[in-house]
Every structure is written in C-alpha cells, then in structure tokens.
Design a protein around this motif. Structure first.
Motif, PDB file in Angstrom:
ATOM      1  N   GLY A  76       0.802  -1.221   0.000  1.00  0.00           N
ATOM      2  CA  GLY A  76       0.000   0.000   0.000  1.00  0.00           C
ATOM      3  C   GLY A  76       0.831   1.266   0.000  1.00  0.00           C
ATOM      4  O   GLY A  76       1.864   1.356  -0.662  1.00  0.00           O
ATOM      5  N   VAL A  77       0.373   2.232   0.782  1.00  0.00           N
ATOM      6  CA  VAL A  77       1.012   3.542   0.853  1.00  0.00           C
ATOM      7  C   VAL A  77       2.451   3.423   1.362  1.00  0.00           C
ATOM      8  O   VAL A  77       3.350   4.094   0.868  1.00  0.00           O
ATOM      9  N   ALA A  78       2.676   2.546   2.333  1.00  0.00           N
ATOM     10  CA  ALA A  78       4.028   2.378   2.876  1.00  0.00           C
ATOM     11  C   ALA A  78       4.996   1.945   1.778  1.00  0.00           C
ATOM     12  O   ALA A  78       6.097   2.490   1.652  1.00  0.00           O
ATOM     13  N   LEU A  79       4.592   0.980   0.967  1.00  0.00           N
ATOM     14  CA  LEU A  79       5.447   0.511  -0.131  1.00  0.00           C
ATOM     15  C   LEU A  79       5.669   1.630  -1.146  1.00  0.00           C
ATOM     16  O   LEU A  79       6.786   1.833  -1.616  1.00  0.00           O
ATOM     17  N   GLU A  80       4.618   2.371  -1.461  1.00  0.00           N
ATOM     18  CA  GLU A  80       4.745   3.490  -2.408  1.00  0.00           C
ATOM     19  C   GLU A  80       5.763   4.519  -1.913  1.00  0.00           C
ATOM     20  O   GLU A  80       6.602   4.987  -2.689  1.00  0.00           O
ATOM     21  N   ILE A  81       5.687   4.868  -0.638  1.00  0.00           N
ATOM     22  CA  ILE A  81       6.617   5.853  -0.076  1.00  0.00           C
ATOM     23  C   ILE A  81       8.045   5.328  -0.143  1.00  0.00           C
ATOM     24  O   ILE A  81       8.971   6.055  -0.516  1.00  0.00           O
ATOM     25  N   LEU A  82       8.243   4.059   0.201  1.00  0.00           N
ATOM     26  CA  LEU A  82       9.581   3.465   0.133  1.00  0.00           C
ATOM     27  C   LEU A  82      10.130   3.517  -1.288  1.00  0.00           C
ATOM     28  O   LEU A  82      11.306   3.819  -1.505  1.00  0.00           O
ATOM     29  N   MET A  83       9.279   3.247  -2.270  1.00  0.00           N
ATOM     30  CA  MET A  83       9.714   3.243  -3.668  1.00  0.00           C
ATOM     31  C   MET A  83      10.001   4.660  -4.164  1.00  0.00           C
ATOM     32  O   MET A  83      11.008   4.891  -4.836  1.00  0.00           O
ATOM     33  N   VAL A  84       9.148   5.616  -3.835  1.00  0.00           N
ATOM     34  CA  VAL A  84       9.357   7.006  -4.248  1.00  0.00           C
ATOM     35  C   VAL A  84      10.651   7.551  -3.647  1.00  0.00           C
ATOM     36  O   VAL A  84      11.379   8.305  -4.287  1.00  0.00           O
ATOM     37  N   ALA A  85      10.961   7.122  -2.425  1.00  0.00           N
ATOM     38  CA  ALA A  85      12.175   7.571  -1.748  1.00  0.00           C
ATOM     39  C   ALA A  85      13.414   6.789  -2.210  1.00  0.00           C
ATOM     40  O   ALA A  85      14.515   7.032  -1.716  1.00  0.00           O
ATOM     41  N   ASN A  86      13.225   5.858  -3.137  1.00  0.00           N
ATOM     42  CA  ASN A  86      14.315   5.032  -3.671  1.00  0.00           C
ATOM     43  C   ASN A  86      15.027   4.192  -2.619  1.00  0.00           C
ATOM     44  O   ASN A  86      16.206   3.868  -2.774  1.00  0.00           O
ATOM     45  N   ILE A  87      14.319   3.839  -1.566  1.00  0.00           N
ATOM     46  CA  ILE A  87      14.897   2.981  -0.535  1.00  0.00           C
ATOM     47  C   ILE A  87      15.284   1.627  -1.143  1.00  0.00           C
ATOM     48  O   ILE A  87      16.256   1.012  -0.723  1.00  0.00           O
ATOM     49  N   ASN A  88      14.541   1.201  -2.168  1.00  0.00           N
ATOM     50  CA  ASN A  88      14.827  -0.084  -2.815  1.00  0.00           C
ATOM     51  C   ASN A  88      16.200  -0.115  -3.496  1.00  0.00           C
ATOM     52  O   ASN A  88      16.723  -1.191  -3.764  1.00  0.00           O
ATOM     53  N   LYS A  89      16.796   1.031  -3.727  1.00  0.00           N
ATOM     54  CA  LYS A  89      18.152   1.058  -4.309  1.00  0.00           C
ATOM     55  C   LYS A  89      19.213   0.828  -3.246  1.00  0.00           C
ATOM     56  O   LYS A  89      20.349   0.520  -3.558  1.00  0.00           O
ATOM     57  N   LEU A  90      18.819   0.971  -1.989  1.00  0.00           N
ATOM     58  CA  LEU A  90      19.735   0.818  -0.866  1.00  0.00           C
ATOM     59  C   LEU A  90      19.493  -0.494  -0.125  1.00  0.00           C
ATOM     60  O   LEU A  90      20.431  -1.163   0.289  1.00  0.00           O
ATOM     61  N   ILE A  91      18.205  -0.838   0.022  1.00  0.00           N
ATOM     62  CA  ILE A  91      17.782  -1.978   0.825  1.00  0.00           C
ATOM     63  C   ILE A  91      16.827  -2.832   0.007  1.00  0.00           C
ATOM     64  O   ILE A  91      15.897  -2.306  -0.612  1.00  0.00           O
ATOM     65  N   GLU A  92      17.035  -4.139   0.031  1.00  0.00           N
ATOM     66  CA  GLU A  92      16.147  -5.033  -0.711  1.00  0.00           C
ATOM     67  C   GLU A  92      14.763  -5.029  -0.065  1.00  0.00           C
ATOM     68  O   GLU A  92      14.622  -5.126   1.155  1.00  0.00           O
ATOM     69  N   ILE A  93      13.734  -4.896  -0.917  1.00  0.00           N
ATOM     70  CA  ILE A  93      12.341  -4.955  -0.451  1.00  0.00           C
ATOM     71  C   ILE A  93      11.761  -6.246  -1.004  1.00  0.00           C
ATOM     72  O   ILE A  93      11.714  -6.454  -2.208  1.00  0.00           O
ATOM     73  N   LYS A  94      11.332  -7.104  -0.093  1.00  0.00           N
ATOM     74  CA  LYS A  94      10.769  -8.416  -0.481  1.00  0.00           C
ATOM     75  C   LYS A  94       9.262  -8.427  -0.321  1.00  0.00           C
ATOM     76  O   LYS A  94       8.725  -7.809   0.543  1.00  0.00           O
TER      77      LYS A  94
END
Length: 94
Positions: A76-94
């Motif tokens: 949901g919104v939490a995943l969207e925020i993580l993706m917009v903030a590019n956290i997935n480039k630093l930390i793997e999101i499973k």
C-alpha cells in the motif's frame, strides 16, 4: 540460533518511534549471530521522512557491523513511499 532477526515496525512509523526503534535495533546489531535484519512492514500504514531516515541510518550501522537489512511485507502507501524515496536502491524490499 538463527542468523535472521525480524524487527516488527508499528502501524504509524514516525519520529515518535525513534527511541524504541533504536533500542530494538541496537540489540540486534550487537548480536554476532545475526547476519540479516528483516524490517517487517506488514502493519505499517503511515511513515514519514523521520522513519525513512531511521531506516537509512540503520542500514549504515548494519553495513559497518557486516549485517544486511531487508524490508519485508511492505504494501500500500508504505510501499509506495519506500519506492518514491528510492529505498529499494539501498535496501532489498521483499
């Protein structure tokens, strides 16, 4: 003992969680058996920039301790925020 430790993140992940988050993660960082720290976002419906900062800072501390951080069950919104903030480039999101 498992080399994985799961840290459950509260529904509202913001600066008010700072102290408890640091206490929980410091214990895990000190545990030499743990190699992977999973941040369980299954309950998170809100997070702010302070929460993102806490996650990034944890990543830096974990790297210094030779540990890996991953985020699990974000949606949901939490995943969207993580993706917009590019956290997935630093930390793997499973």
């Amino acid at each position: 003992m498992s080399n994985l430790s799961v840290v459950r993140i509260p529904e509202r992940f913001d600066f008010s969680c700072h102290k408890k988050f640091n206490e929980n993660t410091e214990q895990v960082l000190k545990n030499t058996q743990v190699k992977v720290i999973s941040l369980d976002f299954s309950q998170v419906t809100y997070l702010d920039s302070a929460a993102l900062g806490m996650v990034v800072y944890l990543h830096k501390k974990a790297a210094a301790a030779n540990k890996k951080i991953e985020i699990i069950n974000a949606s949901g919104v939490a995943l969207e925020i993580l993706m917009v903030a590019n956290i997935n480039k630093l930390i793997e999101i499973k």
